[in-house]
Design a protein around this motif. Structure first.
Motif, PDB file in Angstrom:
ATOM      1  N   MET A 115       0.849  -1.169   0.000  1.00  0.00           N
ATOM      2  CA  MET A 115       0.000   0.000   0.000  1.00  0.00           C
ATOM      3  C   MET A 115       0.897   1.236   0.000  1.00  0.00           C
ATOM      4  N   GLY A 116       0.282   2.361  -0.091  1.00  0.00           N
ATOM      5  CA  GLY A 116       1.036   3.598  -0.086  1.00  0.00           C
ATOM      6  C   GLY A 116       0.198   4.710  -0.684  1.00  0.00           C
ATOM      7  N   ILE A 117       0.875   5.720  -1.177  1.00  0.00           N
ATOM      8  CA  ILE A 117       0.191   6.898  -1.689  1.00  0.00           C
ATOM      9  C   ILE A 117      -0.745   6.553  -2.850  1.00  0.00           C
ATOM     10  N   ALA A 118      -0.361   5.629  -3.730  1.00  0.00           N
ATOM     11  CA  ALA A 118      -1.211   5.265  -4.869  1.00  0.00           C
ATOM     12  C   ALA A 118      -2.532   4.665  -4.390  1.00  0.00           C
ATOM     13  N   GLU A 119      -2.457   3.780  -3.407  1.00  0.00           N
ATOM     14  CA  GLU A 119      -3.682   3.161  -2.880  1.00  0.00           C
ATOM     15  C   GLU A 119      -4.543   4.182  -2.136  1.00  0.00           C
ATOM     16  N   VAL A 120      -3.890   5.101  -1.419  1.00  0.00           N
ATOM     17  CA  VAL A 120      -4.647   6.132  -0.700  1.00  0.00           C
ATOM     18  C   VAL A 120      -5.299   7.088  -1.702  1.00  0.00           C
ATOM     19  N   ARG A 121      -4.587   7.436  -2.772  1.00  0.00           N
ATOM     20  CA  ARG A 121      -5.188   8.283  -3.811  1.00  0.00           C
ATOM     21  C   ARG A 121      -6.417   7.585  -4.418  1.00  0.00           C
ATOM     22  N   ALA A 122      -6.294   6.279  -4.679  1.00  0.00           N
ATOM     23  CA  ALA A 122      -7.431   5.522  -5.221  1.00  0.00           C
ATOM     24  C   ALA A 122      -8.578   5.495  -4.211  1.00  0.00           C
ATOM     25  N   PHE A 123      -8.259   5.347  -2.946  1.00  0.00           N
ATOM     26  CA  PHE A 123      -9.250   5.368  -1.868  1.00  0.00           C
ATOM     27  C   PHE A 123     -10.022   6.682  -1.908  1.00  0.00           C
ATOM     28  N   PHE A 124      -9.305   7.810  -2.027  1.00  0.00           N
ATOM     29  CA  PHE A 124      -9.968   9.110  -2.075  1.00  0.00           C
ATOM     30  C   PHE A 124     -10.647   9.361  -3.416  1.00  0.00           C
ATOM     31  N   ALA A 125     -10.150   8.791  -4.493  1.00  0.00           N
ATOM     32  CA  ALA A 125     -10.800   8.924  -5.802  1.00  0.00           C
ATOM     33  C   ALA A 125     -12.200   8.312  -5.765  1.00  0.00           C
ATOM     34  N   GLN A 126     -12.347   7.200  -5.041  1.00  0.00           N
ATOM     35  CA  GLN A 126     -13.662   6.567  -4.901  1.00  0.00           C
ATOM     36  C   GLN A 126     -14.650   7.464  -4.166  1.00  0.00           C
ATOM     37  N   ARG A 127     -14.138   8.449  -3.454  1.00  0.00           N
ATOM     38  CA  ARG A 127     -14.970   9.372  -2.680  1.00  0.00           C
ATOM     39  C   ARG A 127     -15.005  10.768  -3.307  1.00  0.00           C
ATOM     40  N   GLY A 128     -14.423  10.890  -4.516  1.00  0.00           N
ATOM     41  CA  GLY A 128     -14.396  12.166  -5.211  1.00  0.00           C
ATOM     42  C   GLY A 128     -13.507  13.197  -4.541  1.00  0.00           C
ATOM     43  N   MET A 129     -12.484  12.743  -3.817  1.00  0.00           N
ATOM     44  CA  MET A 129     -11.639  13.653  -3.046  1.00  0.00           C
ATOM     45  C   MET A 129     -10.164  13.561  -3.409  1.00  0.00           C
ATOM     46  N   GLU A 130      -9.822  12.910  -4.511  1.00  0.00           N
ATOM     47  CA  GLU A 130      -8.413  12.700  -4.833  1.00  0.00           C
ATOM     48  C   GLU A 130      -7.635  14.006  -5.014  1.00  0.00           C
ATOM     49  N   ASP A 131      -8.310  15.070  -5.434  1.00  0.00           N
ATOM     50  CA  ASP A 131      -7.621  16.350  -5.627  1.00  0.00           C
ATOM     51  C   ASP A 131      -7.279  17.034  -4.303  1.00  0.00           C
ATOM     52  N   GLN A 132      -7.763  16.503  -3.184  1.00  0.00           N
ATOM     53  CA  GLN A 132      -7.465  17.083  -1.874  1.00  0.00           C
ATOM     54  C   GLN A 132      -6.209  16.497  -1.225  1.00  0.00           C
ATOM     55  N   VAL A 133      -5.681  15.411  -1.799  1.00  0.00           N
ATOM     56  CA  VAL A 133      -4.459  14.804  -1.270  1.00  0.00           C
ATOM     57  C   VAL A 133      -3.288  15.711  -1.636  1.00  0.00           C
ATOM     58  N   LEU A 134      -2.512  16.087  -0.632  1.00  0.00           N
ATOM     59  CA  LEU A 134      -1.371  16.970  -0.817  1.00  0.00           C
ATOM     60  C   LEU A 134      -0.080  16.169  -0.808  1.00  0.00           C
TER      61      LEU A 134
END
Length: 170
Positions: A1-20
């Motif tokens: 896991m890592g940043i890619a999986e967390v970005r995908a996690f937030f993409a499923q919630r429409g929030m991927e652009d909020q990851v800094l």
């Protein structure tokens, strides 16, 4: 896991652009606070503890420390932190990027009440140079936390001054 999986996690919630993501390390509370330009107390640090099955992840304010008697009372076990190897194996994230998102099975997330005094907190996002700004309630909902707990000390003003006042917002 890592940043890619967390970005995908937030993409499923429409929030991927909020990851800094930062060009500098945010692997510790102080480094994350410096990278974000916020008080260290606002960093939502994820602490990994041994449990009979999987692990317990306690997300607490950056200025909070685990209170061993309170932890034992809450979880009926001694507060024993995982080794860096165990953290990666049990959570799916390496130390410095541990977060309550995109976790391995068997990880139970709890949020410490030390976070509730802030309007925004900043947990990591699976790497040693990432974060996201969330309200404590958003963090609770998105992390699918089990519950709010009170297992930390050192963050309340009355603990330092003896005055009995709630800590101020940073």
């Amino acid at each position: 896991m890592g940043i890619a999986e967390v970005r995908a996690f937030f993409a499923q919630r429409g929030m991927e652009d909020q990851v800094l993501e930062f060009p500098v390390s945010s692997a510790t509370v102080n480094l994350a606070a410096e990278a974000l330009g916020v008080a260290p107390a606002r960093i939502a640090k994820s602490l990994s503890f041994k449990a009979e099955e999987g692990c317990i992840l306690v997300v607490a304010a950056g200025d909070a420390r685990v209170d061993n008697p309170a932890f034992r009372s809450q979880f009926q076990t001694k507060a024993r932190m995982l080794s860096p190897e165990e953290v990666l194996g049990k959570t799916g994230h390496a130390v410095g990027g541990v977060c309550p998102f995109a976790l391995q099975r068997g990880v139970k997330v709890y949020l410490d009440v030390s976070l509730k005094r802030f309007d925004r907190v900043y947990p990591a996002c699976g790497s040693a140079n990432s974060a996201i700004a969330l309200t404590p309630q958003e963090l609770y909902r998105i992390s699918d936390a089990e519950d709010w707990v009170d297992v930390c000390k050192g963050w309340r003003q009355e603990e330092e001054s003896g005055e009995g006042m709630k800590g101020e917002r940073a």
